[in-house]
Design a protein around this motif. Sequence first.
Motif, PDB file in Angstrom:
ATOM      1  N   ARG A  86      14.836  19.345   2.926  1.00 36.06           N
ATOM      2  CA  ARG A  86      14.851  17.458   2.675  1.00 36.06           C
ATOM      3  C   ARG A  86      14.355  16.664   2.969  1.00 36.06           C
ATOM      4  NH1 ARG A  86      19.865  20.795   5.247  1.00 36.06           N
ATOM      5  NH2 ARG A  86      19.500  19.024   7.373  1.00 36.06           N
ATOM      6  N   ILE A  87      13.835  16.431   3.962  1.00 35.55           N
ATOM      7  CA  ILE A  87      12.675  15.374   4.137  1.00 35.55           C
ATOM      8  C   ILE A  87      11.314  15.580   2.811  1.00 35.55           C
ATOM      9  CG2 ILE A  87      10.380  14.497   5.399  1.00 35.55           C
ATOM     10  CD1 ILE A  87      12.297  15.286   7.937  1.00 35.55           C
ATOM     11  N   ASN A  88      11.184  16.243   2.589  1.00 38.93           N
ATOM     12  CA  ASN A  88      10.415  16.718   1.507  1.00 38.93           C
ATOM     13  C   ASN A  88      10.622  16.212   0.408  1.00 38.93           C
ATOM     14  OD1 ASN A  88       7.598  18.348   0.815  1.00 38.93           O
ATOM     15  ND2 ASN A  88       9.144  19.290  -0.294  1.00 38.93           N
ATOM     16  N   ALA A  89      12.154  17.199   0.236  1.00 35.04           N
ATOM     17  CA  ALA A  89      13.069  16.258  -0.971  1.00 35.04           C
ATOM     18  C   ALA A  89      13.089  14.623  -1.740  1.00 35.04           C
ATOM     19  CB  ALA A  89      13.916  16.737  -0.768  1.00 35.04           C
ATOM     20  N   VAL A  90      12.916  14.052  -0.068  1.00 34.42           N
ATOM     21  CA  VAL A  90      13.207  12.747  -0.166  1.00 34.42           C
ATOM     22  C   VAL A  90      11.474  12.685  -0.187  1.00 34.42           C
ATOM     23  CG1 VAL A  90      13.300  10.682   0.894  1.00 34.42           C
ATOM     24  CG2 VAL A  90      15.200  12.550   1.358  1.00 34.42           C
ATOM     25  N   LEU A  91      11.041  12.589   0.048  1.00 35.18           N
ATOM     26  CA  LEU A  91       9.547  13.087  -0.251  1.00 35.18           C
ATOM     27  C   LEU A  91       8.721  13.136  -1.546  1.00 35.18           C
ATOM     28  CD1 LEU A  91       7.684  13.478   2.994  1.00 35.18           C
ATOM     29  CD2 LEU A  91       8.234  10.919   2.580  1.00 35.18           C
ATOM     30  N   ARG A  92       9.437  13.697  -1.622  1.00 32.59           N
ATOM     31  CA  ARG A  92       9.331  14.625  -3.656  1.00 32.59           C
ATOM     32  C   ARG A  92       9.275  12.733  -4.476  1.00 32.59           C
ATOM     33  NH1 ARG A  92       7.054  17.571  -6.636  1.00 32.59           N
ATOM     34  NH2 ARG A  92       6.318  18.870  -4.307  1.00 32.59           N
ATOM     35  N   SER A  93      11.243  12.386  -4.125  1.00 31.67           N
ATOM     36  CA  SER A  93      11.469  12.054  -5.151  1.00 31.67           C
ATOM     37  C   SER A  93      10.748  10.396  -5.395  1.00 31.67           C
ATOM     38  CB  SER A  93      12.881  11.151  -5.128  1.00 31.67           C
ATOM     39  OG  SER A  93      14.196  10.718  -5.780  1.00 31.67           O
ATOM     40  N   TYR A  94       9.969  10.178  -3.682  1.00 29.42           N
ATOM     41  CA  TYR A  94       9.538   8.256  -3.871  1.00 29.42           C
ATOM     42  C   TYR A  94       8.674   8.774  -4.415  1.00 29.42           C
ATOM     43  CZ  TYR A  94       7.001   4.957  -1.972  1.00 29.42           C
ATOM     44  OH  TYR A  94       6.170   3.952  -1.863  1.00 29.42           O
ATOM     45  N   MET A  95       7.381  10.073  -4.189  1.00 30.01           N
ATOM     46  CA  MET A  95       6.309  10.278  -5.194  1.00 30.01           C
ATOM     47  C   MET A  95       6.774  10.069  -6.899  1.00 30.01           C
ATOM     48  SD  MET A  95       4.247  13.756  -4.878  1.00 30.01           S
ATOM     49  CE  MET A  95       5.447  14.499  -6.032  1.00 30.01           C
ATOM     50  N   GLN A  96       7.655  10.894  -6.873  1.00 29.36           N
ATOM     51  CA  GLN A  96       8.020  10.611  -8.514  1.00 29.36           C
ATOM     52  C   GLN A  96       8.270   9.728  -9.534  1.00 29.36           C
ATOM     53  OE1 GLN A  96      11.105  14.153  -8.914  1.00 29.36           O
ATOM     54  NE2 GLN A  96       9.462  15.343  -9.295  1.00 29.36           N
ATOM     55  N   ARG A  98       6.844   6.961  -7.997  1.00 32.75           N
ATOM     56  CA  ARG A  98       5.804   5.615  -7.758  1.00 32.75           C
ATOM     57  C   ARG A  98       5.678   6.161  -9.147  1.00 32.75           C
ATOM     58  NH1 ARG A  98       5.181   1.636  -4.987  1.00 32.75           N
ATOM     59  NH2 ARG A  98       3.079   1.427  -4.751  1.00 32.75           N
ATOM     60  N   ALA A  99       5.091   7.810  -9.844  1.00 31.35           N
ATOM     61  CA  ALA A  99       3.986   8.683 -10.371  1.00 31.35           C
ATOM     62  C   ALA A  99       4.664   7.777 -12.289  1.00 31.35           C
ATOM     63  CB  ALA A  99       4.247  10.273 -10.378  1.00 31.35           C
ATOM     64  N   LYS A 100       5.472   7.033 -12.056  1.00 28.65           N
ATOM     65  CA  LYS A 100       6.220   6.489 -12.827  1.00 28.65           C
ATOM     66  C   LYS A 100       5.564   5.720 -14.033  1.00 28.65           C
ATOM     67  CE  LYS A 100      11.248   8.629 -13.011  1.00 28.65           C
ATOM     68  NZ  LYS A 100      13.147   7.667 -13.419  1.00 28.65           N
ATOM     69  N   PRO A 101       5.426   5.392 -15.130  1.00 28.13           N
ATOM     70  CA  PRO A 101       4.393   4.487 -15.799  1.00 28.13           C
ATOM     71  C   PRO A 101       5.459   3.026 -15.369  1.00 28.13           C
ATOM     72  CG  PRO A 101       4.639   5.966 -17.278  1.00 28.13           C
ATOM     73  CD  PRO A 101       5.502   6.171 -15.833  1.00 28.13           C
TER      74      PRO A 101
END
Length: 105
Positions: A86-96, A98-101
């Motif tokens: 779940r921590i990984n999923a939260v970090l992935r969501s944050y990363m995605q 931030r990566a949006k134009p």
Amino acid sequence: MKKERIVTRRWGDRRKGRTDWARVDAMTDEEVEASIANDPDWADFKDIDWSDAVLVMPARKKAISIRVDEDVLEFFKKEGDGYQRRINAVLRSYMQQRAKPKKRA
């Protein structure tokens, strides 16, 4: 960490499960089918066509050491097993996010 809770294993050591494989091997196909039909956990899956199933391998994980606030860790742990996922999923969501134009105003 308490020393009595530490279990050391060598690579290749096999743990003994609780499955009675000799009994399973001795069963006929008809007995296996009957056993499955009588299993209440199987009821939701009996009509699924598994012939088109696709094996999806999860992404490789990298073990790291990270410091987080105690209350953050406890929040995820109290949700039960899988807190690291779940921590990984939260970090992935944050990363995605931030990566949006960026949208221009």
